[in-house]
Design an enzyme around this catalytic site. Sequence first.
Site, PDB file in Angstrom:
ATOM      1  N   CYS A  38      -2.813   9.763   7.046  1.00  0.00           N
ATOM      2  CA  CYS A  38      -1.583   9.325   7.689  1.00  0.00           C
ATOM      3  C   CYS A  38      -1.773   9.294   9.199  1.00  0.00           C
ATOM      4  O   CYS A  38      -1.189   8.461   9.896  1.00  0.00           O
ATOM      5  CB  CYS A  38      -0.428  10.255   7.334  1.00  0.00           C
ATOM      6  SG  CYS A  38      -0.164  10.441   5.568  1.00  0.00           S
ATOM      7  N   ASP A  78       2.264   2.421   2.744  1.00  0.00           N
ATOM      8  CA  ASP A  78       2.492   2.867   4.117  1.00  0.00           C
ATOM      9  C   ASP A  78       2.086   1.788   5.097  1.00  0.00           C
ATOM     10  O   ASP A  78       1.148   1.042   4.881  1.00  0.00           O
ATOM     11  CB  ASP A  78       1.802   4.194   4.467  1.00  0.00           C
ATOM     12  CG  ASP A  78       0.682   4.526   3.541  1.00  0.00           C
ATOM     13  OD1 ASP A  78      -0.003   3.588   3.117  1.00  0.00           O
ATOM     14  OD2 ASP A  78       0.491   5.724   3.244  1.00  0.00           O
ATOM     15  N   CYS A  81       0.813  -1.214   0.000  1.00  0.00           N
ATOM     16  CA  CYS A  81       0.000   0.000   0.000  1.00  0.00           C
ATOM     17  C   CYS A  81       0.845   1.262   0.000  1.00  0.00           C
ATOM     18  O   CYS A  81       0.356   2.339  -0.291  1.00  0.00           O
ATOM     19  CB  CYS A  81      -0.881   0.016   1.220  1.00  0.00           C
ATOM     20  SG  CYS A  81      -1.855  -1.464   1.373  1.00  0.00           S
ATOM     21  N   CYS A 106       5.360   8.106   4.230  1.00  0.00           N
ATOM     22  CA  CYS A 106       5.794   9.446   3.896  1.00  0.00           C
ATOM     23  C   CYS A 106       6.178  10.226   5.151  1.00  0.00           C
ATOM     24  O   CYS A 106       6.046   9.730   6.268  1.00  0.00           O
ATOM     25  CB  CYS A 106       4.671  10.166   3.170  1.00  0.00           C
ATOM     26  SG  CYS A 106       3.249  10.423   4.225  1.00  0.00           S
TER      27      CYS A 106
HETATM   28  S1  FES Z   1       0.547   9.028   2.143  1.00  0.00           S
HETATM   29 FE1  FES Z   1      -0.326   7.194   2.967  1.00  0.00          FE
HETATM   30  S2  FES Z   1       0.622   7.380   4.951  1.00  0.00           S
HETATM   31 FE2  FES Z   1       1.232   9.320   4.154  1.00  0.00          FE
END
Ligand code: FES
Lengths: 158, 385, 385
Positions: free
Chosen positions: A111, A42, A40, A67
């Site tokens: 996030c 992240d 995914c 990120c």
């Molecule tokens: S863009 Fe998916 S966690 Fe930051």
Amino acid sequence: MWEYTDKVMDLFYNPRNQGTITEKGEGQAITTGEVGSIACGDALRLHLKVDEKTEIILDARFQTFGCASAIASSSALTELLVGKTLDEALSLTNKEIADFLGGLPEEKMHCSVMGQEALEAAIFNYRGIPLDNHEDDEGALICRCFGVTDSRIRRIVL
Amino acid sequence: MRDCIYLDNNATTQIDEEVLGAMMPYLTLYYGNPSSMHTFGGQVGKAVKTAREQVASLLGAEPSEIIFTSCGTEGDNAAIRAALTAQPNKRHIITTEVEHPAVLNLCRHLEKQGYTVTYLGVDSQGRLDLDEVQASITGGTALVTIMYANNETGVVFPIEQVGALAKEYGALFHVDAVQAVGKIPLDMSSSTIDMLTLSGHKVHGPKGIGALYVRKGTRFRPFMVGGHQERGRRAGTENVPGIVALGKACELAESHLANISHERQLRDYLETSILTLIPDTVVNGSTKERLPNTTNIGFKYIEGEAILLSMNQYGICASSGSACTSGSLEPSHVLRAMGLPYSVLHGSIRFSLSRYTTQDEIDRVIEVLPDTIARLRSLSPFSSD
Amino acid sequence: MRDCIYLDNNATTQIDEEVLGAMMPYLTLYYGNPSSMHTFGGQVGKAVKTAREQVASLLGAEPSEIIFTSCGTEGDNAAIRAALTAQPNKRHIITTEVEHPAVLNLCRHLEKQGYTVTYLGVDSQGRLDLDEVQASITGGTALVTIMYANNETGVVFPIEQVGALAKEYGALFHVDAVQAVGKIPLDMSSSTIDMLTLSGHKVHGPKGIGALYVRKGTRFRPFMVGGHQERGRRAGTENVPGIVALGKACELAESHLANISHERQLRDYLETSILTLIPDTVVNGSTKERLPNTTNIGFKYIEGEAILLSMNQYGICASSGSACTSGSLEPSHVLRAMGLPYSVLHGSIRFSLSRYTTQDEIDRVIEVLPDTIARLRSLSPFSSD
Ligand code: FES
Ligand SMILES: Cc1ncc(COP(=O)(O)O)c(C=O)c1O
Ligand SMILES: Cc1ncc(COP(=O)(O)O)c(C=O)c1O
Ligand code: FES
């Protein structure tokens, strides 16, 4: 370019509480919660050390693949958790995480949701509650990472 | 930002000082409209003529085959629309999965309007399969539109072979050469290309100017309709300073082609050093047929944005994916089309050099990058797995 | 051409020095791509944001309602296409016979694609008849597109009355305000206008940049398809120096509006002097509702090009017809639509002033023009009639 706050950048460059927890004392338990995957883009693994009697979180550590705002959110989460009881921790919202960071760009709110979900997973693991994988959520996938939908974010944010 | 180590030249480039010098008089003294009757406008017309010759020269084309546009995107839009309008009975387009959004999104849009589009895939090295072109092209194919070189990986496509197939089936052949111009010698006089797009800001010219090459005899309907500028092929008052600048930029690019090994050597040095010094790194895309200035490197187990922002701290500018998609959360459509594993997909960085890039700059990157990557990996749950 | 007496500001204008100053850093130091992730690109993003606010302020609009384009022609093309795409079932357009080619030629082109276009006529003073608008508009009218002010005569149309009719019948309302912006106060927040076009080089900004105002809530499909720049409404790498320059130009234009009587006084002085000193001269177009900087004067019995070239000898720059059509031998479509007699049609000259025009310059024109005209007339077989 994302408009990150100084706090986000600080916690991205100098994250607090990164890593794992391996040592525990008597009457203490270690639990982990994990969300996301490498597919995914992240993922967050949250480690908690809990005092079994009081259910107070003594230590919190994270490992994050993601990120800058995912890393900063993880760091923020661990700072917010220490000293709270599990019940208090459960009521923590992703908005509090975002607020701690001085805000996140709208596109990056998920996030912080990831942190909130990892926390839930860690506590449910500790308590032996089966994890619900949010499949009932409706709305467009905005982060493919772990099935967070628009409507869920809105629900959590509001 | 003088201290910026700028390795994002496929996104945009610095204007060359000579280019700036050439355009300045047209931003100040010679502001006349080249379409005007008075000498004041007429002088300006001469400068536009010279610029057209300079652009044509770089492409091995004739000046009358050059149409000035406002950017690469406009060139792509104009060429594709013109090719379809010229052949109203043909409703099939062939393109690739790895085109720039200027081509890709337009093709998707055209699908909704009843066109059939074949999106050619690429292999794990980002290369086209000519058999696939052959298998999809028919007499009903209006247009084959593929890029000369990919903006993310630098991989160069076998343009003339594709063009020969297009000719064989009577299809028009458009090439988005925004990334190839100035990095690879081009010669339209011996090419199968009917239309070719370039953009000024990728060749040390300014933003806001581009050009479209249209082979003599190709039926062309303007995309931008209005006044009769550009001999009726692109309406709108000519962007004279931009045009003059593009001309000069093309002249400089032409003479720099002989020294393009500068970029190649530094790129190779950077690439080899990273692969040697940093574990779990791979080069994305074929290293054989590739632009001399580009390398796309996958840093496994960490995420691209985090890498970019960490490098940014040291004043190093690079990019993940194209600038056009960097605002989105999706991993690069180019790397996905190559079928790269997820561990690489999310942690890939493009370094794109220019003739201004120095050895010192690359040394500095090599100095700071290993620790930066190590730090991020220490945060990741996967790297220790 | 420092000594040029430049009275052709409706064709294009000189870049203001402050505008040049504002754009220079973005032609040199800050060349980043505003869509890039690194700070270097991000800084540039902020400059674009400021420019958007400056343009919005001049129009009484919100920044999110501004889309940067490459010129006025693109704005017109984008607005008209978007209006039609948004209402696929409506196939009727209303415009006027005196539009700029950017609108007129596009409408003619659209007729071939099955649209019905009503071209409203004008009277001998260049004025619209609101009854004609009323008579032609129906529920099937997709779009009313008229210019705010005419580029050749300066005549200003009754925009809000036309807009009210458009609203009444559910038609979208686009206004080509390329000539009005910076010369007439505009306020989108209290207007019936849905979309409005402007062009940088007409307001002392550079060529190659323009903007389109699109009212919040108006359905808009991009004309230029590709990357997601301009929030998905105009693809193509942003022309940052141009955008910054346009922002500054709009800021200056806004503050100059209070002193626009400068142009008006000089224009009136020029006009009155010509009419008084030179026989057989007439003003073309209503002098009531007119731009403050423009006068279009018919010099009977002689031909426009000859007049222009004679004035050119004295370093005086003006024009006959629009720059876009001046390469053609046709007399101005605007003056023809007004039904002017042939004796005037071929000998009409547009003088268009700017805030840089000085009393001395106008004095010089008045000094040399009577003899120039007399000399040409002495050559003409008609003037002695
Ligand atoms: S863009 Fe998916 S966690 Fe930051
Ligand atoms: C009324 C009007 N509309 C549109 C345009 C076209 O603007 P541009 O030359 O910037 O494309 C012009 C000027 O040329 C004009 O005067
Ligand atoms: C391959 C390719 N095509 C088209 C474009 C679009 O060019 P521009 O940004 O000038 O519109 C770009 C760059 O952005 C590109 O890399
Ligand atoms: S005589 Fe010269 S244009 Fe007709």
